[in-house]
Each structure stands twice: as C-alpha cells, then as structure tokens.
Design a protein around this motif. Structure first.
Motif: not given
Length: 164
Positions: A51-52, A58-60, A73-75, A85-90
C-alpha cells in the motif's frame, strides 16, 4: 483543526489505523502530495509495504525505503492492470506524474481527463464513452417529437372546435 492535523495527532498517539482511515477519506477531497506522503508514511509504519509502495510510486520517490516498498507493491499486485487499480481512484484521476501516465498506458486504460485538462492529442472517445451522449440525443429527439405531436394535435382540435 484540519484532517491532516487530526491524522498527525492520531499518529503521535499511536492510533495508526485511525490516521489511515482519516487520510484515506481526506484523500478523496484533497489528493495532494502532502496527504499522499503522510498516508504512505502511515502504511509504512503499519508494515503495509504494498500500500505504501503504490503511494510512493505516485510521488516518484526513489530513496531506499521507497524502492523497497515499490518493489513489494509490484510483486504483490502483479501486472500493470492490477497495479493501476491499486492506486486510489481519486489519485489516478488527478495525477499528472509521468510514471502514473506510463502505468496507465501499460495497463491499457483509456485516457480520461478531469477538470480543465484537455484530452491528449489524437484522442477519440470510444463507444462506451459516447453511449451517454447518444442516449441523451435520442431522448431529446423523442421528447421533441412528442411535443411537436401534442402541439399539432392540439392545434387540430382547436381548429375543429372553432369551425363547428
């Protein structure tokens, strides 16, 4: 006191689950980097690397902790579609980060824009995106036709009443 202040207070008091809930809810209203970074920190402190990792991606961020979390996360999420899809929709909707745009392309997601951001060059909407427009157009034609019919029928009846 803002939601961020409350979340920071929750973190200070060791109520990470409460901070996570507050930040996740607040993310819908204000998906800015400060909220995303604080939520990523909470996930890290809770030991939820995938999740982190999504948020740090996203933050790069590219520090050692971020690389480890992003790898987890990728694994955990597997391919690009599951990662997307695991990135929050907003966050997906408003993010302008190039790595997020690249993941969207890899996931095969159509380009959607939000607010005043223009569609990418050469973009044409698919039939699913145009279905609402087609439905509205058909509804307008039917309603207009019905109104025209009622007006002509009323005019005919009025003229028959006047002539008799």
């Amino acid at each position: 006191m803002t939601a961020l202040d409350r979340a920071r207070g929750d973190i200070a008091q060791g109520r990470l689950w409460m901070a996570r809930q507050r930040l996740t809810s607040y993310l819908v209203e204000s998906p800015d980097d400060e909220v995303i970074a604080l939520l990523a920190q909470v996930h890290l402190e809770m030991g939820d690397l995938p999740a982190a990792g999504a948020l740090l991606f996203v933050l790069g961020r590219e520090d050692e902790v971020a690389r480890e979390a992003i790898a987890a996360w990728r694994t955990f999420r597997g391919g690009p579609a599951a990662q997307w899809r695991s990135i929050p929709r907003r966050v997906r909707m408003v993010s302008t980060a190039p790595q997020v745009a690249q993941l969207r392309v890899e996931a095969g997601e159509p380009r959607r824009w939000h607010g005043d951001r223009a569609p990418q060059e050469g973009y044409t909407a698919g039939w699913r995106e145009r279905a609402g427009d087609i439905g509205c157009g058909l509804t307008m034609v039917l309603v207009t036709s019905w109104c025209l019919f009622l007006m002509l029928w009323g005019a005919w009846n009025f003229s028959q009443w006047v002539l008799h």
